[in-house]
Motif scaffolding. Sequence first.
Motif, PDB file in Angstrom:
ATOM      1  N   MET A 128      36.096  33.188  43.546  1.00 56.60           N
ATOM      2  CA  MET A 128      36.306  34.619  43.601  1.00 56.60           C
ATOM      3  C   MET A 128      35.035  35.318  44.071  1.00 56.60           C
ATOM      4  N   ARG A 129      35.248  36.306  44.906  1.00 60.29           N
ATOM      5  CA  ARG A 129      34.108  37.051  45.454  1.00 60.29           C
ATOM      6  C   ARG A 129      33.346  37.805  44.379  1.00 60.29           C
ATOM      7  N   SER A 130      34.045  38.219  43.334  1.00 58.93           N
ATOM      8  CA  SER A 130      33.373  38.994  42.292  1.00 58.93           C
ATOM      9  C   SER A 130      32.268  38.194  41.605  1.00 58.93           C
ATOM     10  N   GLU A 131      32.423  36.889  41.534  1.00 59.39           N
ATOM     11  CA  GLU A 131      31.400  36.065  40.871  1.00 59.39           C
ATOM     12  C   GLU A 131      30.053  36.148  41.585  1.00 59.39           C
ATOM     13  N   ILE A 132      30.092  36.220  42.894  1.00 64.06           N
ATOM     14  CA  ILE A 132      28.852  36.352  43.671  1.00 64.06           C
ATOM     15  C   ILE A 132      28.127  37.636  43.259  1.00 64.06           C
ATOM     16  N   PHE A 133      28.892  38.726  43.165  1.00 61.22           N
ATOM     17  CA  PHE A 133      28.269  40.004  42.850  1.00 61.22           C
ATOM     18  C   PHE A 133      27.945  40.151  41.369  1.00 61.22           C
ATOM     19  N   ARG A 134      28.679  39.461  40.503  1.00 55.21           N
ATOM     20  CA  ARG A 134      28.311  39.445  39.076  1.00 55.21           C
ATOM     21  C   ARG A 134      26.913  38.860  38.906  1.00 55.21           C
ATOM     22  N   GLU A 135      26.652  37.787  39.634  1.00 54.71           N
ATOM     23  CA  GLU A 135      25.322  37.156  39.578  1.00 54.71           C
ATOM     24  C   GLU A 135      24.250  38.110  40.078  1.00 54.71           C
ATOM     25  N   ARG A 136      24.534  38.793  41.158  1.00 53.60           N
ATOM     26  CA  ARG A 136      23.547  39.730  41.717  1.00 53.60           C
ATOM     27  C   ARG A 136      23.303  40.910  40.773  1.00 53.60           C
ATOM     28  N   VAL A 137      24.371  41.422  40.167  1.00 58.88           N
ATOM     29  CA  VAL A 137      24.215  42.524  39.210  1.00 58.88           C
ATOM     30  C   VAL A 137      23.443  42.052  37.988  1.00 58.88           C
ATOM     31  N   ALA A 138      23.689  40.836  37.552  1.00 58.64           N
ATOM     32  CA  ALA A 138      22.961  40.304  36.394  1.00 58.64           C
ATOM     33  C   ALA A 138      21.461  40.235  36.673  1.00 58.64           C
ATOM     34  N   LEU A 183      24.134  49.258  45.044  1.00 57.00           N
ATOM     35  CA  LEU A 183      24.886  48.589  46.112  1.00 57.00           C
ATOM     36  C   LEU A 183      25.552  47.317  45.585  1.00 57.00           C
ATOM     37  N   PHE A 184      24.847  46.580  44.728  1.00 54.09           N
ATOM     38  CA  PHE A 184      25.460  45.411  44.099  1.00 54.09           C
ATOM     39  C   PHE A 184      26.603  45.846  43.187  1.00 54.09           C
ATOM     40  N   ARG A 185      26.395  46.931  42.453  1.00 57.65           N
ATOM     41  CA  ARG A 185      27.447  47.448  41.564  1.00 57.65           C
ATOM     42  C   ARG A 185      28.679  47.865  42.365  1.00 57.65           C
ATOM     43  N   TYR A 186      28.460  48.546  43.483  1.00 57.07           N
ATOM     44  CA  TYR A 186      29.585  48.944  44.325  1.00 57.07           C
ATOM     45  C   TYR A 186      30.323  47.713  44.847  1.00 57.07           C
ATOM     46  N   SER A 187      29.577  46.748  45.345  1.00 55.45           N
ATOM     47  CA  SER A 187      30.201  45.535  45.880  1.00 55.45           C
ATOM     48  C   SER A 187      30.986  44.799  44.805  1.00 55.45           C
ATOM     49  N   LEU A 188      30.462  44.761  43.590  1.00 57.88           N
ATOM     50  CA  LEU A 188      31.188  44.133  42.489  1.00 57.88           C
ATOM     51  C   LEU A 188      32.447  44.929  42.168  1.00 57.88           C
ATOM     52  N   GLY A 189      32.330  46.238  42.098  1.00 61.63           N
ATOM     53  CA  GLY A 189      33.504  47.072  41.846  1.00 61.63           C
ATOM     54  C   GLY A 189      34.561  46.889  42.912  1.00 61.63           C
ATOM     55  N   GLN A 190      34.152  46.802  44.161  1.00 63.04           N
ATOM     56  CA  GLN A 190      35.086  46.600  45.265  1.00 63.04           C
ATOM     57  C   GLN A 190      35.761  45.234  45.161  1.00 63.04           C
ATOM     58  N   ALA A 191      34.992  44.203  44.857  1.00 63.23           N
ATOM     59  CA  ALA A 191      35.562  42.858  44.713  1.00 63.23           C
ATOM     60  C   ALA A 191      36.552  42.812  43.554  1.00 63.23           C
ATOM     61  N   LEU A 192      36.194  43.435  42.443  1.00 53.91           N
ATOM     62  CA  LEU A 192      37.095  43.464  41.289  1.00 53.91           C
ATOM     63  C   LEU A 192      38.364  44.243  41.614  1.00 53.91           C
ATOM     64  N   PHE A 193      38.232  45.329  42.341  1.00 55.73           N
ATOM     65  CA  PHE A 193      39.402  46.083  42.776  1.00 55.73           C
ATOM     66  C   PHE A 193      40.314  45.197  43.620  1.00 55.73           C
ATOM     67  N   ASP A 194      39.727  44.497  44.574  1.00 56.31           N
ATOM     68  CA  ASP A 194      40.504  43.612  45.442  1.00 56.31           C
ATOM     69  C   ASP A 194      41.208  42.513  44.641  1.00 56.31           C
ATOM     70  N   GLU A 195      40.587  42.107  43.535  1.00 59.91           N
ATOM     71  CA  GLU A 195      41.160  41.067  42.668  1.00 59.91           C
ATOM     72  C   GLU A 195      42.108  41.661  41.625  1.00 59.91           C
ATOM     73  N   LYS A 196      42.328  42.966  41.712  1.00 61.59           N
ATOM     74  CA  LYS A 196      43.214  43.695  40.788  1.00 61.59           C
ATOM     75  C   LYS A 196      42.706  43.687  39.344  1.00 61.59           C
ATOM     76  N   ALA A 197      41.402  43.540  39.182  1.00 56.50           N
ATOM     77  CA  ALA A 197      40.764  43.628  37.864  1.00 56.50           C
ATOM     78  C   ALA A 197      40.277  45.064  37.696  1.00 56.50           C
TER      79      ALA A 197
END
Length: 101
Positions: free
Chosen positions: A1-11, A18-32
């Motif tokens: 899942m793409r969100s995992e990449i950005f979870r690591e970056r946010v951590a 920008l990392f937060r936005y990318s994570l939010g976008q990935a989670l949106f795409d994953e319907k989370a």
Amino acid sequence: MRSEIFRERVAKDPHNTLFRYSLGQALFDEKAYADAQEHLELCVNSRDDWMMPRILLGKVLLETGDTAAAKPILEDALQLAVVQHHDDPAAELRSILEDLN
């Protein structure tokens, strides 16, 4: 899942919006949607002129059934789209808002 990449970056850099936005976008795409909301709200609150997180946050709120909260955020995003000359997002936002009326 793409969100995992950005979870690591946010951590590693939790203040990087920008990392937060990318994570939010990935989670949106994953319907989370509930998970995406926190990150998108942080982005919206970080800058008054950032249109894209407002659009996604509005869509998240619609997906979770909070139309009353979504509408002013989407209206704000529309104003930004118009001022910033983003025609396609403006057209999309007009359509969404028209469906809410």
